[in-house]
Design a protein around this motif. Structure first.
Motif, mmCIF file in Angstrom:
data_model
loop_
_atom_site.group_PDB
_atom_site.id
_atom_site.type_symbol
_atom_site.label_atom_id
_atom_site.label_comp_id
_atom_site.label_asym_id
_atom_site.label_seq_id
_atom_site.Cartn_x
_atom_site.Cartn_y
_atom_site.Cartn_z
ATOM 1 N N ALA A 1 -16.656 -3.765 -0.701
ATOM 2 C CA ALA A 1 -15.358 -4.445 -0.728
ATOM 3 C C ALA A 1 -14.548 -4.029 -1.951
ATOM 4 O O ALA A 1 -13.335 -3.823 -1.859
ATOM 5 N N VAL A 2 -15.205 -3.901 -3.092
ATOM 6 C CA VAL A 2 -14.504 -3.455 -4.306
ATOM 7 C C VAL A 2 -13.968 -2.034 -4.105
ATOM 8 O O VAL A 2 -12.823 -1.735 -4.457
ATOM 9 N N LEU A 3 -14.785 -1.163 -3.541
ATOM 10 C CA LEU A 3 -14.325 0.206 -3.291
ATOM 11 C C LEU A 3 -13.143 0.236 -2.314
ATOM 12 O O LEU A 3 -12.167 0.965 -2.528
ATOM 13 N N LEU A 4 -13.214 -0.552 -1.264
ATOM 14 C CA LEU A 4 -12.114 -0.598 -0.302
ATOM 15 C C LEU A 4 -10.857 -1.204 -0.935
ATOM 16 O O LEU A 4 -9.735 -0.806 -0.614
ATOM 17 N N TYR A 5 -11.044 -2.157 -1.821
ATOM 18 C CA TYR A 5 -9.932 -2.757 -2.563
ATOM 19 C C TYR A 5 -9.233 -1.672 -3.381
ATOM 20 O O TYR A 5 -7.995 -1.585 -3.408
ATOM 21 N N VAL A 6 -10.016 -0.809 -4.032
ATOM 22 C CA VAL A 6 -9.454 0.297 -4.816
ATOM 23 C C VAL A 6 -8.669 1.248 -3.902
ATOM 24 O O VAL A 6 -7.554 1.669 -4.235
ATOM 25 N N VAL A 7 -9.239 1.578 -2.757
ATOM 26 C CA VAL A 7 -8.554 2.451 -1.805
ATOM 27 C C VAL A 7 -7.229 1.815 -1.382
ATOM 28 O O VAL A 7 -6.187 2.477 -1.324
ATOM 29 N N TRP A 8 -7.251 0.522 -1.089
ATOM 30 C CA TRP A 8 -6.036 -0.190 -0.678
ATOM 31 C C TRP A 8 -4.972 -0.139 -1.782
ATOM 32 O O TRP A 8 -3.801 0.119 -1.513
ATOM 33 N N MET A 9 -5.375 -0.358 -3.034
ATOM 34 C CA MET A 9 -4.416 -0.303 -4.133
ATOM 35 C C MET A 9 -3.827 1.095 -4.262
ATOM 36 O O MET A 9 -2.625 1.243 -4.530
ATOM 37 N N GLN A 10 -4.640 2.121 -4.088
ATOM 38 C CA GLN A 10 -4.150 3.494 -4.182
ATOM 39 C C GLN A 10 -3.141 3.783 -3.062
ATOM 40 O O GLN A 10 -2.116 4.419 -3.294
ATOM 41 N N LEU A 11 -3.443 3.333 -1.849
ATOM 42 C CA LEU A 11 -2.515 3.540 -0.735
ATOM 43 C C LEU A 11 -1.185 2.831 -0.986
ATOM 44 O O LEU A 11 -0.113 3.395 -0.717
ATOM 45 N N LEU A 12 -1.245 1.613 -1.493
ATOM 46 C CA LEU A 12 -0.009 0.891 -1.816
ATOM 47 C C LEU A 12 0.795 1.636 -2.878
ATOM 48 O O LEU A 12 2.017 1.756 -2.774
ATOM 49 N N MET A 13 0.111 2.110 -3.886
ATOM 50 C CA MET A 13 0.789 2.839 -4.958
ATOM 51 C C MET A 13 1.486 4.074 -4.396
ATOM 52 O O MET A 13 2.627 4.368 -4.745
ATOM 53 N N LEU A 14 0.832 4.779 -3.497
ATOM 54 C CA LEU A 14 1.437 5.974 -2.917
ATOM 55 C C LEU A 14 2.659 5.655 -2.066
ATOM 56 O O LEU A 14 3.568 6.484 -1.963
ATOM 57 N N THR A 15 2.710 4.461 -1.469
ATOM 58 C CA THR A 15 3.861 4.107 -0.632
ATOM 59 C C THR A 15 5.144 3.973 -1.437
ATOM 60 O O THR A 15 6.228 4.134 -0.888
ATOM 61 N N TYR A 16 5.040 3.676 -2.714
ATOM 62 C CA TYR A 16 6.266 3.627 -3.515
ATOM 63 C C TYR A 16 6.390 4.793 -4.485
ATOM 64 O O TYR A 16 7.498 5.138 -4.899
ATOM 65 N N ALA A 17 5.299 5.443 -4.828
ATOM 66 C CA ALA A 17 5.380 6.561 -5.767
ATOM 67 C C ALA A 17 5.694 7.883 -5.056
ATOM 68 O O ALA A 17 6.501 8.675 -5.541
ATOM 69 N N PHE A 18 5.071 8.122 -3.914
ATOM 70 C CA PHE A 18 5.245 9.392 -3.221
ATOM 71 C C PHE A 18 6.693 9.653 -2.810
ATOM 72 O O PHE A 18 7.178 10.779 -2.973
ATOM 73 N N PRO A 19 7.445 8.676 -2.265
ATOM 74 C CA PRO A 19 8.839 8.949 -1.883
ATOM 75 C C PRO A 19 9.742 9.334 -3.062
ATOM 76 O O PRO A 19 10.803 9.915 -2.870
ATOM 77 N N ARG A 20 9.320 9.036 -4.265
ATOM 78 C CA ARG A 20 10.136 9.379 -5.428
ATOM 79 C C ARG A 20 10.177 10.881 -5.703
ATOM 80 O O ARG A 20 11.147 11.373 -6.261
ATOM 81 N N VAL A 21 9.135 11.597 -5.323
ATOM 82 C CA VAL A 21 9.067 13.033 -5.592
ATOM 83 C C VAL A 21 10.226 13.773 -4.918
ATOM 84 O O VAL A 21 10.982 14.484 -5.597
ATOM 85 N N PRO A 22 10.415 13.621 -3.605
ATOM 86 C CA PRO A 22 11.548 14.339 -3.000
ATOM 87 C C PRO A 22 12.902 13.858 -3.536
ATOM 88 O O PRO A 22 13.834 14.642 -3.649
ATOM 89 N N MET A 23 13.012 12.573 -3.863
ATOM 90 C CA MET A 23 14.264 12.074 -4.427
ATOM 91 C C MET A 23 14.615 12.822 -5.704
ATOM 92 O O MET A 23 15.764 13.198 -5.922
ATOM 93 N N ALA A 24 13.616 13.033 -6.544
ATOM 94 C CA ALA A 24 13.844 13.724 -7.811
ATOM 95 C C ALA A 24 14.052 15.223 -7.589
ATOM 96 O O ALA A 24 14.934 15.832 -8.200
ATOM 97 N N LEU A 25 13.257 15.816 -6.708
ATOM 98 C CA LEU A 25 13.374 17.257 -6.478
ATOM 99 C C LEU A 25 14.688 17.642 -5.813
ATOM 100 O O LEU A 25 15.216 18.733 -6.048
ATOM 101 N N LEU A 26 15.211 16.759 -4.997
ATOM 102 C CA LEU A 26 16.477 17.043 -4.312
ATOM 103 C C LEU A 26 17.690 16.659 -5.157
ATOM 104 O O LEU A 26 18.826 16.815 -4.727
ATOM 105 N N GLY A 27 17.435 16.130 -6.342
ATOM 106 C CA GLY A 27 18.531 15.788 -7.236
ATOM 107 C C GLY A 27 19.181 14.449 -6.961
ATOM 108 O O GLY A 27 20.191 14.105 -7.573
#
Length: 134
Positions: free
Chosen positions: A6-32
């Motif tokens: 459960a702790v490991l799955l909790y970590v996976v869940w937190m990582q997935l959540l983080m990617l949902t708001y961090a990953f979209p920022r990359v194209p925003m920055a790269l496209l200016g």
């Protein structure tokens, strides 16, 4: 499900959540569309509402994770892992439920449902602590 899984799955869940708001920022920055430094904590948040909710859901995970992980480790150190294993899946499910509700909406009914999931986690962690003490 064991507490450790459960702790490991909790970590996976937190990582997935983080990617949902961090990953979209990359194209925003790269496209200016955005400056790379636009995401400093002191700046006004100009993210789309879903990204703001995803970041909030991630931060909510962070608040309970150390408590849950500590209880799992303490139970193992006390050779009482079955005490936490019985509720581990439910604690994780309540956490994922809270996050999903947070992602969906901030309307009052959803906030109350989110609070219910949060209080369920708190109650179950208290119960595990009580069972470990007695």
């Amino acid at each position: 499900m064991t507490g450790f899984i459960a702790v490991l799955l909790y970590v996976v869940w937190m990582q997935l959540l983080m990617l949902t708001y961090a990953f979209p920022r990359v194209p925003m920055a790269l496209l200016g569309d955005r400056n790379l430094a636009d995401w400093e904590r002191a700046e006004v948040n100009r993210d789309p509402s879903f990204m703001v909710r995803a970041k909030g859901a991630h931060l909510n995970c962070v608040e309970n994770f150390p408590l849950f992980a500590a209880v799992v480790v303490i139970a193992a150190l006390m050779s009482k892992s079955p005490v936490v294993d019985g509720l581990a899946a439910f604690i994780l499910a309540a956490r994922v439920g809270q996050s999903l509700v947070h992602l969906i909406s901030t309307a009052p009914a959803f906030v109350l449902l989110r609070a219910t999931f949060f209080l369920a986690q708190v109650g179950m962690i208290f119960w595990v602590c009580y069972q470990l003490i007695v």
